[in-house]
Design a protein around this motif. Structure first.
Motif, mmCIF file in Angstrom:
data_model
loop_
_atom_site.group_PDB
_atom_site.id
_atom_site.type_symbol
_atom_site.label_atom_id
_atom_site.label_comp_id
_atom_site.label_asym_id
_atom_site.label_seq_id
_atom_site.Cartn_x
_atom_site.Cartn_y
_atom_site.Cartn_z
ATOM 1 N N GLU A 39 0.822 -1.210 0.000
ATOM 2 C CA GLU A 39 0.000 0.000 0.000
ATOM 3 C C GLU A 39 0.857 1.262 0.000
ATOM 4 O O GLU A 39 0.511 2.258 -0.635
ATOM 5 N N LEU A 40 1.987 1.216 0.702
ATOM 6 C CA LEU A 40 2.890 2.368 0.693
ATOM 7 C C LEU A 40 3.462 2.590 -0.704
ATOM 8 O O LEU A 40 3.589 3.735 -1.150
ATOM 9 N N ALA A 41 3.807 1.503 -1.386
ATOM 10 C CA ALA A 41 4.333 1.628 -2.749
ATOM 11 C C ALA A 41 3.300 2.281 -3.661
ATOM 12 O O ALA A 41 3.643 3.094 -4.531
ATOM 13 N N ARG A 42 2.038 1.947 -3.457
ATOM 14 C CA ARG A 42 0.980 2.534 -4.279
ATOM 15 C C ARG A 42 0.747 4.002 -3.925
ATOM 16 O O ARG A 42 0.626 4.855 -4.814
ATOM 17 N N VAL A 43 0.733 4.310 -2.629
ATOM 18 C CA VAL A 43 0.479 5.678 -2.185
ATOM 19 C C VAL A 43 1.569 6.626 -2.658
ATOM 20 O O VAL A 43 1.276 7.769 -3.048
ATOM 21 N N THR A 44 2.815 6.186 -2.637
ATOM 22 C CA THR A 44 3.909 7.088 -3.013
ATOM 23 C C THR A 44 3.914 7.411 -4.502
ATOM 24 O O THR A 44 4.706 8.247 -4.941
ATOM 25 N N ARG A 45 3.043 6.782 -5.279
ATOM 26 C CA ARG A 45 2.897 7.156 -6.680
ATOM 27 C C ARG A 45 1.780 8.183 -6.892
ATOM 28 O O ARG A 45 1.521 8.597 -8.020
ATOM 29 N N LEU A 46 1.142 8.593 -5.798
ATOM 30 C CA LEU A 46 0.121 9.636 -5.880
ATOM 31 C C LEU A 46 0.793 11.005 -5.944
ATOM 32 O O LEU A 46 1.960 11.155 -5.593
ATOM 33 N N PRO A 47 0.067 12.036 -6.369
ATOM 34 C CA PRO A 47 0.669 13.370 -6.535
ATOM 35 C C PRO A 47 1.365 13.879 -5.280
ATOM 36 O O PRO A 47 0.764 14.002 -4.217
ATOM 37 N N PHE A 48 2.646 14.154 -5.392
ATOM 38 C CA PHE A 48 3.475 14.758 -4.353
ATOM 39 C C PHE A 48 3.604 13.908 -3.093
ATOM 40 O O PHE A 48 4.039 14.393 -2.059
ATOM 41 N N ALA A 49 3.231 12.641 -3.148
ATOM 42 C CA ALA A 49 3.331 11.791 -1.969
ATOM 43 C C ALA A 49 4.672 11.066 -1.878
ATOM 44 O O ALA A 49 4.930 10.388 -0.889
ATOM 45 N N SER A 50 5.522 11.209 -2.865
ATOM 46 C CA SER A 50 6.827 10.556 -2.814
ATOM 47 C C SER A 50 7.699 11.167 -1.721
ATOM 48 O O SER A 50 7.681 12.388 -1.525
ATOM 49 N N PRO A 51 8.487 10.346 -1.025
ATOM 50 C CA PRO A 51 9.425 10.901 -0.040
ATOM 51 C C PRO A 51 10.437 11.860 -0.644
ATOM 52 O O PRO A 51 11.026 12.661 0.070
ATOM 53 N N ASN A 52 10.642 11.795 -1.950
ATOM 54 C CA ASN A 52 11.609 12.677 -2.601
ATOM 55 C C ASN A 52 10.969 13.803 -3.400
ATOM 56 O O ASN A 52 11.633 14.450 -4.206
ATOM 57 N N ALA A 53 9.699 14.060 -3.206
ATOM 58 C CA ALA A 53 9.067 15.167 -3.914
ATOM 59 C C ALA A 53 9.795 16.457 -3.584
ATOM 60 O O ALA A 53 10.125 16.716 -2.429
#
Length: 247
Positions: free
Chosen positions: A158-172
């Protein structure tokens, strides 16, 4: 060689910042299929740095890859981006709490500690000397290890999926920040202090504390999102056209 590498980084940063601006300001419409040739000409960059920028914006969740190849612009609201960041904080907080409560294998804990030490090395002796590229790579690995430390494959997926949402990446906002947004450097120092506190809390089995730390850690992305939008007041209240890679 060093001059060529520096020039390459500048071109990639130029492509990234220019492409992100076109998306955020709506100059590239939601659902629009992007042409590498046209964008390279528009941004006055070669196709190599442009491709790197396209991949980064996909990771940030601003672009969607097409099955036939290439990318199109995603559409979502400012509230969608805020919710995505909040959701990452909830999931990462839960993962960190479970890691503390269930216990983490000594080998994984050592890896997390070593990553934090290596992250210390990306901060130079003077302001403006942060190695953003090195930070992004090490930070991504830190968050990957942390997600796995919970022992839950479900949370990891679920974390892998969430981090592909807009600006949700730890490296945004990390990539290209050294060129146009030096204020982001200050948030990296805060993030690094939080990295250290997170590892310490897990090692001490402090579940409630580390969950709160992780949620605060994710909110740095919200701070950076607000900073970007405040620099462009015309975006307030509008539906943003974005294509998604978010502290």
């Amino acid at each position: 060689m060093a001059e060529q590498q520096a020039s390459g980084r500048q071109q990639t940063a130029k492509a990234l910042l220019g492409l992100r601006d076109l998306v955020l300001t709506g100059q590239l419409a939601a659902g629009e299929r992007l042409s590498e040739v046209a964008l390279a000409s528009r941004l006055a960059v070669s196709r190599t740095p442009l491709r790197a920028a396209l991949q980064t914006l996909e990771q940030e969740g601003l672009l969607t890859p097409l099955s036939s190849g290439g990318y199109e612009v995603r559409r979502f609201s400012r509230q969608d981006a805020i919710d995505a960041i909040e959701l990452r904080g909830v999931l990462e907080g839960t993962a960190a709490r479970l890691a503390a409560e269930r216990g983490v294998a000594p080998a994984r804990l050592r890896l997390l500690s070593e990553l934090v030490e290596r992250l210390d090395g990306v901060f130079g002796q003077v302001p403006g000397s942060v190695d953003f590229e090195a930070y992004a790579g090490l930070n991504a690995e830190f968050h990957r290890l942390l997600a796995g430390a919970s022992g839950s494959d479900l949370i990891g997926r679920e974390l892998a999926r969430v981090t592909r949402l807009p600006f949700a990446s730890p490296n945004a906002f990390v990539a290209g920040a050294e060129v146009e947004i030096p204020a982001f450097e200050a948030t990296l120092f805060v993030a690094q202090a939080q990295h250290k506190a997170i590892v310490e809390a897990i090692s001490r089995r402090e579940g409630a504390r580390v969950e709160a730390l992780m949620r605060e850690h994710a909110r740095l992305a919200r701070h950076n999102l607000d900073f970007v939008l405040e620099r462009q007041p015309e975006l307030k209240g509008k539906v943003l056209s974005l294509a998604m890679l978010a502290s």
